[in-house]
Design an enzyme around this catalytic site. Structure first.
Site, PDB file in Angstrom:
ATOM      1  N   ASP A  38       0.728  -1.333   0.053  1.00 33.28           N
ATOM      2  CA  ASP A  38      -0.006  -0.053  -0.028  1.00 33.28           C
ATOM      3  C   ASP A  38       0.774   1.100   0.097  1.00 33.28           C
ATOM      4  OD1 ASP A  38      -2.375   1.572   0.029  1.00 33.28           O
ATOM      5  OD2 ASP A  38      -2.776   0.979   2.186  1.00 33.28           O
ATOM      6  N   ASN A  40       1.549   3.349  -2.860  1.00 33.54           N
ATOM      7  CA  ASN A  40       2.192   3.720  -4.061  1.00 33.54           C
ATOM      8  C   ASN A  40       1.637   5.039  -4.660  1.00 33.54           C
ATOM      9  OD1 ASN A  40       3.047   1.069  -4.481  1.00 33.54           O
ATOM     10  ND2 ASN A  40       1.749   0.444  -5.828  1.00 33.54           N
ATOM     11  N   ASN A  86     -10.932  -2.707  -6.474  1.00 32.23           N
ATOM     12  CA  ASN A  86     -10.051  -1.766  -7.069  1.00 32.23           C
ATOM     13  C   ASN A  86     -10.594  -1.319  -8.415  1.00 32.23           C
ATOM     14  OD1 ASN A  86      -6.979  -2.891  -5.909  1.00 32.23           O
ATOM     15  ND2 ASN A  86      -8.106  -1.205  -5.164  1.00 32.23           N
ATOM     16  N   ARG A 206       1.665  -5.145   6.228  1.00 28.85           N
ATOM     17  CA  ARG A 206       1.202  -3.769   5.570  1.00 28.85           C
ATOM     18  C   ARG A 206       1.955  -2.416   5.302  1.00 28.85           C
ATOM     19  NH1 ARG A 206      -5.191  -2.677   4.237  1.00 28.85           N
ATOM     20  NH2 ARG A 206      -4.828  -0.837   3.188  1.00 28.85           N
ATOM     21  N   GLU A 225       0.430 -13.266  12.499  1.00 28.07           N
ATOM     22  CA  GLU A 225       0.963 -12.105  13.243  1.00 28.07           C
ATOM     23  C   GLU A 225       1.007 -10.928  12.197  1.00 28.07           C
ATOM     24  OE1 GLU A 225       1.682 -11.940  16.303  1.00 28.07           O
ATOM     25  OE2 GLU A 225       1.388 -14.131  16.468  1.00 28.07           O
TER      26      GLU A 225
HETATM   27  C1  FPP Z   1      -1.367   0.254  -3.553  1.00 32.55           C
HETATM   28  O1  FPP Z   1      -1.124   1.432  -3.720  1.00 32.55           O
HETATM   29  C2  FPP Z   1      -1.109  -0.547  -4.651  1.00 32.55           C
HETATM   30  C3  FPP Z   1      -1.799  -0.926  -5.705  1.00 32.55           C
HETATM   31  C4  FPP Z   1      -3.386  -1.131  -5.605  1.00 32.55           C
HETATM   32  C5  FPP Z   1      -1.313  -1.689  -6.886  1.00 32.55           C
HETATM   33  C6  FPP Z   1      -0.114  -2.807  -6.588  1.00 32.55           C
HETATM   34  C7  FPP Z   1       0.677  -2.626  -7.557  1.00 32.55           C
HETATM   35  C8  FPP Z   1       2.116  -2.790  -7.782  1.00 32.55           C
HETATM   36  C9  FPP Z   1       2.950  -2.688  -6.215  1.00 32.55           C
HETATM   37  C10 FPP Z   1       2.816  -2.726  -8.815  1.00 32.55           C
HETATM   38  C11 FPP Z   1       3.454  -3.972  -9.239  1.00 32.55           C
HETATM   39  C12 FPP Z   1       2.682  -4.974  -9.084  1.00 32.55           C
HETATM   40  C13 FPP Z   1       2.701  -6.166  -9.864  1.00 32.55           C
HETATM   41  C14 FPP Z   1       2.036  -7.390  -9.539  1.00 32.55           C
HETATM   42  C15 FPP Z   1       3.641  -6.084 -11.147  1.00 32.55           C
HETATM   43  P1  FPP Z   1      -2.342   2.536  -3.688  1.00 32.55           P
HETATM   44  O2  FPP Z   1      -2.543   3.094  -5.017  1.00 32.55           O
HETATM   45  O3  FPP Z   1      -3.517   2.326  -2.797  1.00 32.55           O
HETATM   46  O4  FPP Z   1      -1.851   3.806  -2.854  1.00 32.55           O
HETATM   47  P2  FPP Z   1      -2.541   4.944  -1.989  1.00 32.55           P
HETATM   48  O5  FPP Z   1      -3.093   4.172  -0.950  1.00 32.55           O
HETATM   49  O6  FPP Z   1      -1.125   5.799  -1.570  1.00 32.55           O
HETATM   50  O7  FPP Z   1      -3.235   5.563  -2.801  1.00 32.55           O
END
Ligand code: FPP
Length: 261
Positions: A38, A40, A86, A206, A225
């Site tokens: 989480d 990104n 999502n 997480r 855990e």
């Molecule tokens: C959560 O961050 C992340 C995601 C929903 C996507 C996960 C994807 C990756 C890590 C990219 C690579 C993955 C693969 C399998 C190639 P968010 O967008 O919810 O962040 P925020 O909570 O800050 O908005």
């Protein structure tokens, strides 16, 4: 899984001040670590970048997490990449993620071959766009014979939908005369889940500080855990992974029983 200590020590050279490989008991490494990746979007926004840049940066962290898990000798690494909820994100972000999953998987296949990693998916991948679905199938086919670590990618995954799907299938089996209701227990139920055959996670990490399960592995996390770090996923490194394992090893897992003397 077997640990190659020489490779592991080289991988964990240049330790920062607060954590080192020697803090870890290699005989008590968790078998299955699961990660809710989480933060990104917030990582990108904090840098004045588009959210998509955060997902792209997240790929590097994921590659490092896979390598770290192999070096540490885990049996299973599972990660939550895309939930059934999502799809509500803006269409361009959903499109980008689906494309990123496909291109990343193709790009990382040599790593899976080199490290003997077997790929698995958790979730309804039939419902994904064709490009992504095809590449996922290719990944499954090409890694089917690998007998090293399992890397389970949760895509279009939701735990409630998984449990409902399992219940429906069991009902069908009973109606078809293949199963007696009395035969349904925890173990039989587990066999109907996407994680069938995998051990339950020992440790759930997480990132980005949120204290939620977000409809992830509700059944499988019964005795897991938890470790929550404020670090955003694109900044999560092999050292953060080690910090999480050190914390895990400091816990007293009782599984509902009493502490051992
Ligand atoms: C959560 O961050 C992340 C995601 C929903 C996507 C996960 C994807 C990756 C890590 C990219 C690579 C993955 C693969 C399998 C190639 P968010 O967008 O919810 O962040 P925020 O909570 O800050 O908005």
């Amino acid at each position: 899984m077997q640990i190659d200590t020489e490779k592991l020590e080289a991988y964990y050279a240049d330790a920062p001040e607060d954590i080192a490989l020697s803090d870890i008991d290699l005989a008590r490494i968790p078998r299955h670590v699961s990660i809710i990746m989480d933060g990104n979007g917030r990582w990108a926004q904090a840098r004045g970048l588009d959210r998509s840049e955060g997902h792209v940066a997240g790929v590097d962290s994921l590659r490092e997490a896979v390598t770290t898990s192999v070096r540490l000798g885990l049996d299973v690494l599972s990660v939550y990449a895309f939930s059934t909820e999502n799809w509500k994100r803006p269409q361009h972000e959903v499109d980008l993620l689906m494309h990123l999953f496909a291109t990343t998987l193709i790009h990382e296949l040599p790593l899976f071959h080199q490290e003997n990693v077997r790929l698995r998916f958790l979730g309804d991948i039939e419902a994904l766009p064709e490009e992504t679905r095809k590449v996922f199938q290719q990944g499954l086919d090409e890694t089917a014979d690998h007998d090293g670590m399992v890397f389970a990618l949760a895509v279009n995954y939701g735990a409630r939908a998984e449990i409902v799907r399992a219940a429906k299938h069991l009902i069908q089996e009973v109606e078809d005369g293949n199963l007696e209701p009395e035969e349904i227990d925890d173990e039989r139920f587990s066999q109907e889940l996407y994680t069938a055959g995998l051990p339950d996670p020992d440790l759930l990490i997480r990132t980005s500080g949120e204290m939620r399960l977000s409809n992830y592995l509700l059944w499988q996390l019964a005795y897991t855990e938890f470790y929550v770090t404020d670090t955003y996923w694109p900044d999560f490194s092999r050292w953060d992974f080690l910090r999480a394992i050190r914390s895990f090893q400091g816990r007293n897992r009782r599984f509902g029983g009493v502490a051992k003397a």
